[in-house]
Scaffold this motif. Structure first.
Motif, PDB file in Angstrom:
ATOM      1  N   PHE A  54       3.511   0.606 -10.317  1.00 39.55           N
ATOM      2  CA  PHE A  54       2.722   0.575 -11.613  1.00 39.55           C
ATOM      3  C   PHE A  54       3.743   0.661 -12.675  1.00 39.55           C
ATOM      4  O   PHE A  54       4.215   1.476 -12.885  1.00 39.55           O
ATOM      5  N   SER A 113      -8.288  -2.841  -8.076  1.00 37.20           N
ATOM      6  CA  SER A 113      -8.511  -1.561  -7.474  1.00 37.20           C
ATOM      7  C   SER A 113      -9.872  -1.291  -8.086  1.00 37.20           C
ATOM      8  O   SER A 113     -10.283  -1.891  -8.890  1.00 37.20           O
ATOM      9  N   ARG A 126      -0.004  -3.205 -11.992  1.00 36.58           N
ATOM     10  CA  ARG A 126       0.888  -3.369 -10.782  1.00 36.58           C
ATOM     11  C   ARG A 126       1.473  -4.508 -10.618  1.00 36.58           C
ATOM     12  O   ARG A 126       1.290  -5.504 -11.288  1.00 36.58           O
ATOM     13  N   VAL A 127       2.955  -4.210 -10.294  1.00 38.52           N
ATOM     14  CA  VAL A 127       3.737  -5.501 -10.059  1.00 38.52           C
ATOM     15  C   VAL A 127       4.483  -5.235  -8.663  1.00 38.52           C
ATOM     16  O   VAL A 127       4.528  -4.356  -8.209  1.00 38.52           O
ATOM     17  N   PRO A 131      -4.727   4.722  -7.573  1.00 39.46           N
ATOM     18  CA  PRO A 131      -5.375   3.838  -6.275  1.00 39.46           C
ATOM     19  C   PRO A 131      -4.632   3.485  -5.364  1.00 39.46           C
ATOM     20  O   PRO A 131      -3.310   3.149  -5.499  1.00 39.46           O
ATOM     21  N   ASN A 156      -1.408  -8.658  -4.883  1.00 36.69           N
ATOM     22  CA  ASN A 156      -1.060  -8.668  -6.290  1.00 36.69           C
ATOM     23  C   ASN A 156      -1.563 -10.041  -6.851  1.00 36.69           C
ATOM     24  O   ASN A 156      -0.943 -10.274  -8.015  1.00 36.69           O
ATOM     25  N   PHE A 204      -3.530   1.031  -2.098  1.00 45.23           N
ATOM     26  CA  PHE A 204      -3.891  -0.508  -1.872  1.00 45.23           C
ATOM     27  C   PHE A 204      -3.507  -0.698  -0.415  1.00 45.23           C
ATOM     28  O   PHE A 204      -3.201   0.287   0.236  1.00 45.23           O
ATOM     29  N   GLY A 256      -4.326   0.714 -11.984  1.00 46.06           N
ATOM     30  CA  GLY A 256      -3.620   0.071 -11.196  1.00 46.06           C
ATOM     31  C   GLY A 256      -3.603  -1.519 -11.615  1.00 46.06           C
ATOM     32  O   GLY A 256      -3.029  -2.476 -10.908  1.00 46.06           O
TER      33      GLY A 256
END
Lengths: 472, 289
Positions: free
Chosen positions: B241, A263, B232-233, A248, A257, A250, B229
């Motif tokens: 990812f 997503s 994710r960080v 995905p 985040n 962003f 996702g």
């Protein structure tokens, strides 16, 4: 019937669940034509000698041919014609953007000066496929004598299903590898039940099994076994990579985040594949937002918005930086989303996402846009209006701005050529990659595209595989 | 389906299991993980680390703590039972010093809680590659250490134990001996696995000394192949990812605060689910959660 008589037949409306009802259930929205409706709609086809509709179909289905059969009530005959070129009519009838493909070129629509009044080719296609499936009257599939050749098909979305079926029909011994616990790829994790019932996808997977295709779920090629190991150690004569555009994208904006930002893939996978909508039964948790902002204007954005409503959201904003005309989603999905109460906020775009002190989303700051000159895509480009910032209170943000290509196979397969976007480079005639015997197709080659294009690629690759094996 | 061939309760909430998984046992490298489902129909997919494996016998070993519905249900399974799915090995293998172009050196492994379990194969590989190994293990209390004997066998007298209550080794946190080693200039590289807060402070400890520090992250995931996702960080200001870019990242570049918050996304649901599973009766009567 004269052309005049055909033109006098009113376009057949698709029976559907009432918006207020369906916005709170997961059942399919469009209920499908009746037999009479399908015949009437098919009778609207003028059978133009130039067959313009076929030019719009990525796999060139003989559309006037199948519509003629359907208009006579010979739906089995119609389906046989469709199946000459398309393996998944029940799926494509539901998810193809017909107004951008076959129906865009339909003479009837042009005469009536309304694309919505073109012959509803997809709906008739769907009826033919559904009828055969529901009555167990699908055309028998012939399988060539066993070739003794082994084919590995990686992934189980539309490209892979098609390639696997065609290879099996050619007599090869096919194994399909899927990383998830269920087959179908984007058809099961992405597209919601209310748009494409899972039973339809399962039926296609069952058909593969009937053709002798072996299915290995929970198997991640690239990690569990590398492509090179499948070829060198496990004895596969050819490999098809149909792993899709599963990575995905962003927006790269502040706050992306935070907790509560998903997503569309994650949001929809939790709800669809993992059945998080089944509260009390499913173990997978779901984020039950009250006010949801969905970013994007494609089918996936529509799916996510409508899923949010079904999972209890009181307010869903769909934020898209161009105008509605430029939206890539199917017209029908846009209509359905609006009918169900999704608030469209076009010519607006997210600038940043704001969080509370626990790291959860509490608002989204947007900018207003206007349309400028056409850009590379041919669509008028959105230009931001400086100083037009405003904020919407939301507790959930779903990012549906597309997918990049999945890096897993390219990263673990030495010598596999990819372009700068990470898509596997293939020969346009055979779909063979830079590695002899390794083929690829679908979104991993095309970038995020459509189900029917993926299917076409799977079919071409299967042909490429057959030729490759003959020459070996 | 993967059969459970051995099970052991290590402490109140921590269990060890060996699972039949021949392909994963063969392919796995230090640092990699699996995604597991206990039940297929309504089950959840969760990432778990691999603490050991035997390619000959075809098993992998996992050590897990009961935190949500899936780990609770898993802990209720017994030897001979099968679980619905194990996918792996996932993630990029650890870059082992001595094998990755860098010369072997003085490497410190810092493990907290059950983070010691995935550290074991990494420490084995580091030692085999000729590194001078120090292992620092931290736990709240003595009985919560896992794989103590295995780690002692690798590090000998260079095993440093730290407990919050002083019941074993020194009383205090893992960063205390780590800082001492850094001050003596005896560290070329640090690898840390454990609770995010411990990894954050490990990174803060080594940063002033400019010691390369790698953290292995265990975030929320669904597919484990880059598709969702959810894992994710923010690393070095960029979104990465954990499943396909990680699980190991430069600990000095990880935005730990963002990670903590993301890890808490489903905390209320997890607690509720655990409670629900406990009350559902799968443990029989009288078994505490």
């Amino acid at each position: 019937m004269t052309p005049k008589e055909r033109m006098a037949i009113p376009p057949q409306e698709m029976p559907q669940q009432e918006p207020a009802v369906r916005a709170h259930n997961m059942k399919e929205v469009a209920l499908g034509y009746t037999r009479e409706q399908a015949m009437k709609e098919a009778s609207r086809c003028l059978n133009c000698p130039t067959k313009p509709c076929m030019q719009g179909c990525p796999v060139a289905i003989n559309i006037p041919g199948f519509l003629a059969k359907a208009s006579e009530g010979d739906f089995a005959g119609a389906l046989s014609i469709i199946k000459e070129t398309s393996l998944l009519p029940a799926v494509c009838g539901r998810v193809c953007p017909q107004e951008k493909q076959c129906q865009k070129f339909c003479t009837m629509g042009k005469i009536l000066k309304d694309i919505n009044k073109a012959v509803a080719i997809g709906r008739v296609e769907r009826f033919c496929a559904d009828l055969a499936r529901e009555t167990g009257a699908e055309p028998a599939v012939e399988r060539a004598p066993r070739s003794g050749r082994k084919i590995a098909v990686i992934g189980s979305g539309p490209a892979s299903i098609t390639c696997a079926a065609d290879c099996a029909k050619a007599g090869h011994d096919v194994t399909m590898f899927e990383a998830f616990h269920k087959c179908g790829g984007v058809l099961v994790f992405g597209i919601p039940e209310f748009r494409l019932p899972k039973t339809i996808v399962q039926h296609e997977v069952d058909n593969l099994k009937k053709l002798g295709v072996r299915i290995e779920t929970n198997y991640c090629v690239g990690r569990t076994r590398k492509v090179s190991e499948l070829v060198k150690e496990d004895g596969f004569d050819a490999v098809f990579v149909g792993t899709g555009a599963g990575l995905p994208k962003f927006m790269n904006i502040d706050g992306e985040n935070l907790s509560g930002v998903f997503s569309a893939n994650e949001y929809l996978t939790r709800a669809n594949l993992m059945k998080a909508y089944w509260e009390g039964k499913a173990d997978t948790p779901f984020w039950h937002g009250r006010k949801v902002a969905v970013l994007g204007g494609g089918n996936v954005a529509m799916d996510a918005s409508r899923m949010a409503l079904r999972l209890g959201a009181e307010k869903v904003y769909l934020i898209y930086r161009r105008s509605e005309v430029e939206m890539p989603a199917r017209i029908e999905e846009i209509h359905h989303a609006k009918e169900e109460g999704v608030e469209f906020r076009t010519l607006q775009n997210a600038k940043r996402i704001l969080g509370d002190d626990t790291g959860k989303v509490c608002a989204i700051e947007c900018l207003k846009y206007e349309l400028g000159e056409p850009d590379a895509s041919g669509r008028r480009s959105p230009v931001e209006i400086p100083g037009s910032e405003f904020t919407l209170d939301v507790d959930t943000v779903v990012v549906a701005v597309g997918n990049a290509s999945n890096p897993l196979i390219p990263a673990t397969t030495d010598g596999l050529e990819v372009n700068k976007r990470g898509n596997i480079v293939v020969d346009p005639e055979t779909n063979m990659s830079s590695i002899p015997g390794v083929f690829a197709g679908g979104d991993i080659v095309l970038g995020a595209a459509t189900v029917i294009l993926a299917m076409g690629e799977g079919r071409r690759a299967a042909k490429g595989i057959n030729e490759y094996l003959r020459s070996k | 389906m993967n059969k459970i061939i051995e099970k052991k309760q290590l402490s109140e909430n921590v269990f060890m299991m060996k699972l039949e998984a021949p392909l994963i046992a063969r392919a796995r490298r230090p640092g990699q993980f699996i995604i597991l489902m206990v039940e297929e129909e309504f089950g959840e997919r969760i990432p778990l680390t691999i603490s050991d494996a035997d390619p000959e016998e075809g098993w992998i070993q996992i050590i897990f703590q009961t935190v949500g519905a899936t780990t609770m249900k898993l802990s209720a399974k017994d030897v001979g039972d099968s679980i619905a799915a194990v996918l792996g090995p996932l993630g990029r293998p650890t870059s082992i010093r001595g094998l990755n172009g860098e010369k072997p050196g003085r490497v410190v492994c810092v493990g907290g809680g059950i983070g010691v379990a995935p550290m074991y194969p990494i420490a084995q590989a580091l030692k085999a590659a000729g590194n001078d190994l120090t292992i620092i293990m931290g736990a709240r209390s003595k009985e919560l250490f896992v794989m103590l004997d295995e780690m002692r066998a690798l590090a000998g007298d260079k095993l440093i134990l730290m407990t919050d209550d002083g019941s074993a080794g020194r009383k205090g946190v893992v960063t205390v001996p780590l800082k001492e080693l850094c001050e003596k200039g005896e560290v070329d590289e640090v690898i840390t696995i454990g609770p995010p807060i411990m990894m954050k402070f490990t990174a803060l400890t080594t940063k002033p000394f400019g010691v390369k520090t790698v953290a292995s992250l265990n975030t929320i995931m669904i597919d484990g192949t880059g598709m969702c996702g959810g894992c994710r960080v923010t690393v070095g200001g960029k979104t990465r990812f954990v499943c396909v870019d990680g699980p190991e990242f430069d600990a000095h570049e990880v935005d730990w605060d963002v990670m903590f918050k993301r890890m808490g996304t489903f905390k209320p649901e997890e607690a509720e689910a655990k409670e629900h599973v406990c009350r559902s009766g799968i443990f029989g009567k009288g078994v505490s959660k």
